[in-house]
Design an enzyme around this catalytic site. Structure first.
Site, mmCIF file in Angstrom:
data_model
loop_
_atom_site.group_PDB
_atom_site.id
_atom_site.type_symbol
_atom_site.label_atom_id
_atom_site.label_comp_id
_atom_site.label_asym_id
_atom_site.label_seq_id
_atom_site.Cartn_x
_atom_site.Cartn_y
_atom_site.Cartn_z
ATOM 1 N N HIS A 1 49.122 -24.264 -67.029
ATOM 2 C CA HIS A 1 49.442 -24.056 -68.439
ATOM 3 C C HIS A 1 50.034 -22.663 -68.627
ATOM 4 O O HIS A 1 49.517 -21.686 -68.066
ATOM 5 C CB HIS A 1 48.179 -24.198 -69.295
ATOM 6 C CG HIS A 1 48.433 -24.002 -70.750
ATOM 7 N ND1 HIS A 1 49.076 -24.938 -71.524
ATOM 8 C CD2 HIS A 1 48.161 -22.955 -71.575
ATOM 9 C CE1 HIS A 1 49.180 -24.494 -72.758
ATOM 10 N NE2 HIS A 1 48.640 -23.286 -72.815
ATOM 11 N N ASN B 1 46.160 -29.080 -63.533
ATOM 12 C CA ASN B 1 47.330 -28.796 -64.372
ATOM 13 C C ASN B 1 47.553 -27.291 -64.457
ATOM 14 O O ASN B 1 46.613 -26.506 -64.320
ATOM 15 C CB ASN B 1 47.105 -29.358 -65.780
ATOM 16 C CG ASN B 1 48.311 -29.162 -66.681
ATOM 17 O OD1 ASN B 1 49.438 -29.466 -66.304
ATOM 18 N ND2 ASN B 1 48.094 -28.648 -67.869
ATOM 19 N N MET C 1 54.910 -33.401 -68.586
ATOM 20 C CA MET C 1 54.795 -33.091 -70.016
ATOM 21 C C MET C 1 54.180 -34.239 -70.826
ATOM 22 O O MET C 1 54.588 -34.501 -71.959
ATOM 23 C CB MET C 1 56.170 -32.728 -70.572
ATOM 24 C CG MET C 1 56.833 -31.571 -69.852
ATOM 25 S SD MET C 1 55.809 -30.078 -69.781
ATOM 26 C CE MET C 1 55.806 -29.608 -71.504
ATOM 27 N N ARG C 2 53.208 -34.893 -70.249
ATOM 28 C CA ARG C 2 52.475 -35.951 -70.947
ATOM 29 C C ARG C 2 50.987 -35.702 -70.833
ATOM 30 O O ARG C 2 50.500 -35.265 -69.777
ATOM 31 C CB ARG C 2 52.797 -37.332 -70.352
ATOM 32 C CG ARG C 2 54.266 -37.689 -70.350
ATOM 33 C CD ARG C 2 54.754 -38.090 -71.726
ATOM 34 N NE ARG C 2 56.168 -38.463 -71.710
ATOM 35 C CZ ARG C 2 56.822 -38.963 -72.750
ATOM 36 N NH1 ARG C 2 56.177 -39.166 -73.898
ATOM 37 N NH2 ARG C 2 58.096 -39.263 -72.672
#
Length: 240
Positions: free
Chosen positions: A160, A158, A136-137
């Site tokens: 999403h 990633n 979560m960065r």
């Protein structure tokens, strides 16, 4: 037989996507092995999942690093020697520097200080692909440019919780629900200098019934995530 893809993973929480990837590797659905799992939060369940699977783990405590930066008399003294503010400002699309320069510069500098610690851990491994499995960065160009070092380009993946380019940011399923969408979904994409703006690798969609709650949408979405992420990693492994 081709050499297995070496995958590094980063998490921030429970690690259900990490578990899906671990299972897919063990079942031979991905020609890959996970070489490490890092987290920005200590004590999370995802680290337990990795340790149970025999995967090396490490923690870089972002919250503590950012707090230390706020207390530092000279934050610049904490920056890595290869930090170049002008280069980063010329590439990044995460913060509006003109709107609040002081706040934006603190964000960039504090994240780079944390990212350098991440890199110090990551660079001790032979890694082909970095997978963000619920990390979560966001990353600055400082970090991205030190992972994407070969001619093949993107090496950070990633997932999403929305059908990008709709609903970028941290609350994709929530925004899908509040907007009243009848179709939800998830997206796997490469990471670039913006937030959830990188090239899309794969997507899965699901129908949203009239009576579905936000929890229903999250549940449906997670089921799709656990299918999609391993498939996209395998796609990367096959196309090297």
């Amino acid at each position: 037989m081709a050499e297995k893809l070496k995958v590094g993973t980063l998490i921030s929480g429970g690690g259900t996507n990490l578990q899906a990837i671990i299972d897919a590797c063990n079942q031979g659905r991905i020609d890959a092995q996970i070489v490490f799992t890092g987290s920005d939060v200590d004590g999370v369940k995802g680290l337990e999942r990795a340790k149970k699977a025999g995967i090396d783990t490490f923690v870089v405590d972002y919250a503590r690093i950012i707090a230390d930066c706020r207390k530092a008399r000279d934050i610049d003294s904490l920056l890595p020697k290869d930090f170049d503010l002008d280069v980063i400002l010329g590439k990044q699309r995460l913060v509006d520097v003109e709107k609040n320069r002081e706040k934006a510069l603190f964000f960039i500098k504090s994240r780079v200080i944390a990212e350098r610690q991440l890199l110090d851990n990551i660079e001790s491994y032979d890694m082909d692909l970095l997978v963000l499995a619920g990390f979560m960065r966001v990353f600055t160009p400082y970090f991205i440019d030190r992972i994407n070092t070969n001619a093949s380009g993107h090496r950070i993946m990633n997932i999403h919780p929305a059908l990008l380019p709709a609903f970028p940011g941290t609350d994709g399923y929530g925004e899908t629900f509040r907007y009243g969408c009848k179709i939800g979904g998830c997206t796997v994409h490469f990471v670039d200098y913006g937030e959830d703006t990188g090239p899309i690798i794969g997507q899965k969609a699901f129908e949203i019934a009239d009576g579905d709650t936000l929890e229903d949408i999250k549940s449906k979405g997670l089921q799709k995530e656990w299918e999609l992420y391993p498939a996209c990693i395998q796609k990367f492994a096959q196309s090297r």
